[in-house]
Design an enzyme around this catalytic site. Structure first.
Site, PDB file in Angstrom:
ATOM      1  N   LYS A  53       0.843  -1.209   0.000  1.00  0.00           N
ATOM      2  CA  LYS A  53       0.000   0.000   0.000  1.00  0.00           C
ATOM      3  C   LYS A  53       0.875   1.255   0.000  1.00  0.00           C
ATOM      4  CE  LYS A  53      -3.773  -2.489   2.215  1.00  0.00           C
ATOM      5  NZ  LYS A  53      -4.405  -2.955   3.461  1.00  0.00           N
ATOM      6  N   GLN A  97      -4.501  -1.667   9.820  1.00  0.00           N
ATOM      7  CA  GLN A  97      -4.410  -2.991   9.201  1.00  0.00           C
ATOM      8  C   GLN A  97      -4.994  -4.051  10.133  1.00  0.00           C
ATOM      9  OE1 GLN A  97      -3.404  -3.531   6.030  1.00  0.00           O
ATOM     10  NE2 GLN A  97      -3.895  -5.700   6.253  1.00  0.00           N
ATOM     11  N   ASP A 120     -11.014   2.982   4.312  1.00  0.00           N
ATOM     12  CA  ASP A 120     -11.293   1.541   4.216  1.00  0.00           C
ATOM     13  C   ASP A 120     -12.807   1.295   4.173  1.00  0.00           C
ATOM     14  OD1 ASP A 120      -9.427  -0.534   3.989  1.00  0.00           O
ATOM     15  OD2 ASP A 120      -8.705  -0.271   6.038  1.00  0.00           O
TER      16      ASP A 120
END
Ligand code: GUN
Length: 290
Positions: A53, A97, A120
């Protein structure tokens, strides 16, 4: 005839090239889209996702901010790190994460993320907006899958989509998106409590495997001509490889390719699209008036 390969890497490149000019317009206004990544612990898969990412951000001229906490970090410290990112004007998107270490409430950590920076699409606010159909950040993997299905030219209206897996990250939001009027699929969600999985999967025009079980979907479970989307990323032991393992999806790729009409590979299918939709959401966030 073998299935058409749905090349997520190529589609990801196309979507990313569309972001280039938008990032240039922002740069002219003195804004560099910034993604903040919080990684707790050293789960090897998570470390490699986070690295990918950050690399993708750098390639597009975006900034990434990384905060790493040890695996034994307490929930209060993780939430404090999230709050610091919430308050930082250079941060337009925040990614925590997952999974988080045992004993840490993922719900409480996610709820600490400002919905305006939740690229997200995991916070209850954004999930609620998605369900209602209000503007929001769509969760990246489901959003990427929708784009892959679109470019595959699969007729979704009236199609039967079967999703194998009911996670908050993929299965549940994808089921919701596929039933949007603009897509109009009829959706079945299968899970560990489903009695005869193959009976359902064989009726799928669009089959999405997101169960986290290596090569769960066999050729006999797939309708001839179906569009098969493989979300799985599983490390399986392979002594013939220098690393001692290889990646496989949730689909028995070689055999299912002989039956399906189109299929995503692992790697190179859904994964690159997930990262791309994250960058997309971060650019959208940076474009919003402060
Ligand atoms: N872990 C596995 N997939 C994801 C994802 O898309 N986002 C985050 N934050 N964590 C993940």
């Amino acid at each position: 005839m073998p299935a058409t390969l749905l090349d997520g890497k190529k589609l990801a490149e196309d979507v990313r090239s569309g972001l280039g000019p938008r990032i240039a317009v922002l740069a002219a206004r003195g804004i560099v889209p910034g993604l903040a990544v919080l990684l707790v612990g050293e789960n090897p898969a998570s470390v490699s996702y986070v690295t990918a990412k950050e690399k993708a951000c750098a390639e597009l001229g975006m900034r990434s901010f990384e905060r790493r906490l040890p695996a034994d970090a307490v929930e209060a410290d993780i939430i404090e790190a999230v709050r610091e990112f919430n308050a930082d004007p250079a941060v337009h998107g925040i990614l925590v994460q997952l999974p988080l270490p045992k004993g840490v409430s993922e719900s409480r950590v996610i709820e600490a993320i400002s919905p305006a920076k939740d690229v997200d699409g995991f916070t209850p606010v954004n999930i609620g907006r998605m369900v209602i159909g209000d503007p929001c950040f769509l969760p990246c993997t489901p959003h990427g899958i929708i784009k892959l299905i679109e470019v595959a030219g699969v007729a979704t209206a009236g199609a039967h989509a079967v999703i194998v897996g009911r996670s908050n990250i993929v299965g549940k939001p994808l089921a919701n998106l596929l039933t949007r009027k603009s897509i109009n699929a009829t959706v079945t969600v299968c899970h560990t409590g489903t009695r005869d999985l193959a009976e359902h999967t064989r009726r799928a025009d669009i089959l999405v495997a997101c169960a986290g079980v290596p090569e769960l979907i066999k050729a006999g479970m797939v309708k001839p001509g179906a569009c098969v989307i493989d979300v799985g990323v599983n490390r399986v032991d392979d002594p013939s490889k220098a690393k001692g393992w290889r990646l496989v999806g949730d689909v028995d790729f070689a055999a299912v390719s002989e039956v399906a009409g189109s299929i995503t590979p692992v790697p190179g299918g859904v994964g690159p699209m997930t990262i791309t939709m994250l960058l997309y959401n971060t650019v959208e966030s940076a474009e919003r008036p402060a």
